[in-house]
Design a protein around this motif. Structure first.
Motif, PDB file in Angstrom:
ATOM      1  N   ALA A 135     114.225  25.054  86.871  1.00 14.56           N
ATOM      2  CA  ALA A 135     115.447  25.855  86.845  1.00 14.56           C
ATOM      3  C   ALA A 135     116.507  25.208  85.955  1.00 14.56           C
ATOM      4  O   ALA A 135     117.156  25.880  85.141  1.00 14.56           O
ATOM      5  CB  ALA A 135     115.991  26.044  88.262  1.00 14.56           C
ATOM      6  N   THR A 136     116.681  23.893  86.085  1.00 15.25           N
ATOM      7  CA  THR A 136     117.671  23.203  85.265  1.00 15.25           C
ATOM      8  C   THR A 136     117.284  23.234  83.795  1.00 15.25           C
ATOM      9  O   THR A 136     118.113  23.528  82.924  1.00 15.25           O
ATOM     10  CB  THR A 136     117.811  21.744  85.731  1.00 15.25           C
ATOM     11  N   VAL A 175     117.489  37.146  81.988  1.00 20.28           N
ATOM     12  CA  VAL A 175     116.220  37.630  82.539  1.00 20.28           C
ATOM     13  C   VAL A 175     115.170  36.518  82.541  1.00 20.28           C
ATOM     14  O   VAL A 175     114.455  36.313  83.530  1.00 20.28           O
ATOM     15  CB  VAL A 175     115.724  38.850  81.743  1.00 20.28           C
ATOM     16  N   ALA A 176     115.074  35.765  81.433  1.00 21.32           N
ATOM     17  CA  ALA A 176     114.075  34.701  81.352  1.00 21.32           C
ATOM     18  C   ALA A 176     114.350  33.591  82.371  1.00 21.32           C
ATOM     19  O   ALA A 176     113.437  33.147  83.084  1.00 21.32           O
ATOM     20  CB  ALA A 176     114.049  34.119  79.937  1.00 21.32           C
ATOM     21  N   VAL A 177     115.601  33.159  82.469  1.00 18.54           N
ATOM     22  CA  VAL A 177     115.944  32.073  83.396  1.00 18.54           C
ATOM     23  C   VAL A 177     115.748  32.517  84.846  1.00 18.54           C
ATOM     24  O   VAL A 177     115.224  31.763  85.676  1.00 18.54           O
ATOM     25  CB  VAL A 177     117.387  31.609  83.151  1.00 18.54           C
ATOM     26  N   ALA A 178     116.141  33.748  85.170  1.00 17.61           N
ATOM     27  CA  ALA A 178     115.953  34.253  86.530  1.00 17.61           C
ATOM     28  C   ALA A 178     114.473  34.373  86.874  1.00 17.61           C
ATOM     29  O   ALA A 178     114.051  34.036  87.991  1.00 17.61           O
ATOM     30  CB  ALA A 178     116.646  35.607  86.681  1.00 17.61           C
ATOM     31  N   ALA A 179     113.658  34.843  85.932  1.00 18.26           N
ATOM     32  CA  ALA A 179     112.223  34.992  86.185  1.00 18.26           C
ATOM     33  C   ALA A 179     111.570  33.634  86.431  1.00 18.26           C
ATOM     34  O   ALA A 179     110.687  33.503  87.298  1.00 18.26           O
ATOM     35  CB  ALA A 179     111.559  35.696  85.009  1.00 18.26           C
ATOM     36  N   ILE A 180     111.980  32.614  85.699  1.00 15.26           N
ATOM     37  CA  ILE A 180     111.415  31.283  85.899  1.00 15.26           C
ATOM     38  C   ILE A 180     111.769  30.754  87.294  1.00 15.26           C
ATOM     39  O   ILE A 180     110.925  30.170  87.985  1.00 15.26           O
ATOM     40  CB  ILE A 180     111.916  30.330  84.799  1.00 15.26           C
ATOM     41  N   GLY A 181     113.002  30.967  87.732  1.00 17.33           N
ATOM     42  CA  GLY A 181     113.381  30.535  89.072  1.00 17.33           C
ATOM     43  C   GLY A 181     112.589  31.251  90.154  1.00 17.33           C
ATOM     44  O   GLY A 181     112.138  30.632  91.129  1.00 17.33           O
ATOM     45  N   VAL A 182     112.383  32.558  90.001  1.00 17.68           N
ATOM     46  CA  VAL A 182     111.595  33.323  90.971  1.00 17.68           C
ATOM     47  C   VAL A 182     110.156  32.826  91.004  1.00 17.68           C
ATOM     48  O   VAL A 182     109.536  32.737  92.072  1.00 17.68           O
ATOM     49  CB  VAL A 182     111.650  34.830  90.635  1.00 17.68           C
ATOM     50  N   ALA A 229     102.134  32.058  84.444  1.00 16.44           N
ATOM     51  CA  ALA A 229     102.501  32.229  83.039  1.00 16.44           C
ATOM     52  C   ALA A 229     104.009  32.154  82.848  1.00 16.44           C
ATOM     53  O   ALA A 229     104.499  31.521  81.900  1.00 16.44           O
ATOM     54  CB  ALA A 229     101.958  33.565  82.524  1.00 16.44           C
ATOM     55  N   VAL A 230     104.767  32.783  83.754  1.00 15.91           N
ATOM     56  CA  VAL A 230     106.233  32.749  83.643  1.00 15.91           C
ATOM     57  C   VAL A 230     106.757  31.340  83.880  1.00 15.91           C
ATOM     58  O   VAL A 230     107.652  30.866  83.166  1.00 15.91           O
ATOM     59  CB  VAL A 230     106.863  33.741  84.642  1.00 15.91           C
ATOM     60  N   THR A 231     106.207  30.650  84.858  1.00 16.74           N
ATOM     61  CA  THR A 231     106.718  29.316  85.185  1.00 16.74           C
ATOM     62  C   THR A 231     106.469  28.330  84.052  1.00 16.74           C
ATOM     63  O   THR A 231     107.219  27.363  83.883  1.00 16.74           O
ATOM     64  CB  THR A 231     106.100  28.806  86.498  1.00 16.74           C
ATOM     65  N   GLY A 251     109.299  27.609  81.533  1.00 17.38           N
ATOM     66  CA  GLY A 251     110.294  26.591  81.856  1.00 17.38           C
ATOM     67  C   GLY A 251     109.702  25.216  82.040  1.00 17.38           C
ATOM     68  O   GLY A 251     110.404  24.295  82.467  1.00 17.38           O
ATOM     69  N   GLY A 252     108.406  25.067  81.742  1.00 15.73           N
ATOM     70  CA  GLY A 252     107.736  23.787  81.911  1.00 15.73           C
ATOM     71  C   GLY A 252     108.038  22.808  80.795  1.00 15.73           C
ATOM     72  O   GLY A 252     108.694  23.122  79.794  1.00 15.73           O
ATOM     73  N   GLY A 253     107.508  21.605  80.958  1.00 15.31           N
ATOM     74  CA  GLY A 253     107.805  20.539  80.021  1.00 15.31           C
ATOM     75  C   GLY A 253     107.277  20.781  78.623  1.00 15.31           C
ATOM     76  O   GLY A 253     107.949  20.469  77.634  1.00 15.31           O
ATOM     77  N   ARG A 254     106.063  21.349  78.505  1.00 10.01           N
ATOM     78  CA  ARG A 254     105.471  21.521  77.171  1.00 10.01           C
ATOM     79  C   ARG A 254     106.310  22.456  76.304  1.00 10.01           C
ATOM     80  O   ARG A 254     106.609  22.149  75.145  1.00 10.01           O
ATOM     81  CB  ARG A 254     104.047  22.054  77.315  1.00 10.01           C
ATOM     82  N   ILE A 255     106.677  23.613  76.865  1.00  7.97           N
ATOM     83  CA  ILE A 255     107.422  24.588  76.072  1.00  7.97           C
ATOM     84  C   ILE A 255     108.856  24.112  75.862  1.00  7.97           C
ATOM     85  O   ILE A 255     109.425  24.291  74.771  1.00  7.97           O
ATOM     86  CB  ILE A 255     107.376  25.965  76.745  1.00  7.97           C
TER      87      ILE A 255
END
Length: 374
Positions: free
Chosen positions: A218-219, A250-257, A145-147, A150-154
């Motif tokens: 991440a980018t 927080v959002a960007v770090a969570a997506i990377g993790v 859900a977190v990843t 940062g995916g293409g759709r969102i």
């Protein structure tokens, strides 16, 4: 006797529960807020220095102005134009330049280390192996859900919504910078993926997307949410900037993790994606501030811009969660299981293979070593 990795895995699974995960996330958010709260204090401490430098800037500009009037020269006129700007703005430009230089250097260093198969690659493998011990069913669902954030759709939904809002407000320059941020970052990611051609630890992708370096998630998350935060924080007080920046971090770090946990990227891939995204934000943000200046607050309407972006995220995530999340979760699990199965032979001792015709009475396969006895 149970081996150490199995004991570590059992301990982690017993300790890492949804409540502890939420507690760690809340703690990270609190620490981020506290660190960002120190920025206004640092600015207040630097204000006397800025005023002192500004007085010297005014003196230097007046002295240079009379000299340029007597002997016009291109270099002198350019220097005078620089001195006519506020010292705080010049310091921000220098800071952005330092960030751009640091991130660019980090990106090229990581690319060189990966290409040479240096110590960074071994660290990547250790982090990947360590995160496999954390795998559990509920954490799989949470990380997928977190990843997706940062995916293409969102990312596309947020990009189109923000671009449409800026065009509707007739903030044409800001809209062009927003489009350049998203499309330019994507082009850089594709070029680096094609040039490095690094294989992912596990993959659910094909074609150019099957390459790992740098992390597109991440980018994309860094540029999309980071440049959006930049636009929202312009001409805003610190009581608005701090929560916006904290939520972005927080959002960007969570997506990377999440990318590391799901095994889609190595640690250096995510670090390179962050470096590329931050460098791109520094470059475009500096160009916008220097060449165009912040747009009138009423034209962008930062609070409404944030609402538009939030609605786009919620709507796109709702669609993904309802129609795509179960299938996507299964694909990630199958990719992880296939990778784990392919690595099972590595558990055997070096040079040892199962012996034919021997079964240890059905308890375990015997091992035959091809190496000479010592």
């Amino acid at each position: 006797m149970t081996d150490a990795p199995a004991r570590v895995s059992e301990l982690v699974q017993a300790w890492l529960t949804p409540s502890t995960a939420l507690g760690l996330l809340a703690l990270f958010t609190l620490v981020t807020l506290l660190l960002l709260s120190l920025v206004p204090l640092l600015v207040a401490l630097l204000r006397p220095v800025v005023h002192w430098l500004d007085r010297w800037r005014v003196w230097g500009a007046s002295a240079l102005s009379s000299r340029v009037a007597e002997r016009p020269r291109r270099l002198g006129a350019l220097t005078l134009r620089v001195l006519e700007r506020d010292v705080a703005e010049l310091l921000l430009v220098l800071l952005a330049g330092a960030v751009l230089l640091a991130c660019g250097s980090a990106l090229f260093w990581l690319a060189g280390e990966v290409a040479e198969n240096a110590d960074v690659v071994r660290l990547d493998q250790q982090v990947y192996a360590g995160l496999r011990a954390l795998r559990s069913d509920w954490l799989d669902v949470a990380m997928v859900a977190v990843t997706e954030l940062g995916g293409g759709r969102i990312s596309v939904a947020v990009g189109v919504a923000v671009f449409a809002w800026l065009c509707w407000r007739r903030a044409w320059i800001v809209a062009l910078y927003w489009a350049a941020a998203l499309l330019g970052a994507r082009a850089c990611v594709m070029a680096l993926k094609l040039g490095m051609a690094r294989v992912r630890p596990a993959s659910i992708y094909s074609g150019l997307e099957s390459y790992s370096f740098p992390s597109g998630h991440a980018t994309s998350s860094m540029v999309t949410y980071g440049f959006l935060a930049f636009l929202m924080c312009l001409r805003q007080p610190w009581r608005v900037r701090i929560p916006v920046l904290a939520l972005t971090v927080v959002a960007v770090a969570a997506i990377g993790v999440s990318r590391l946990y799901l095994g889609m990227h190595w640690l250096s891939d995510v670090a390179a994606g962050y470096a590329l995204g931050l460098a791109w934000i520094a470059l475009l943000g500096t160009a916008y501030r220097t060449l165009h200046g912040p747009a009138p607050q009423g034209s962008v309407a930062p609070s409404r811009l944030g609402v538009v972006a939030a609605v786009a995220v919620v709507a796109a995530f709702g669609y993904v969660a309802w129609f795509r999340l179960p299938d996507t979760l299964e694909r990630y699990r199958q990719a992880g299981a296939a990778t784990l199965a392919s690595q099972q032979p590595l558990v055997l001792a070096a040079g040892a293979t199962p012996a034919a015709g021997r079964s240890c009475d059905g308890r375990c396969p015997a091992l035959r070593s091809d190496s000479p006895p010592r």
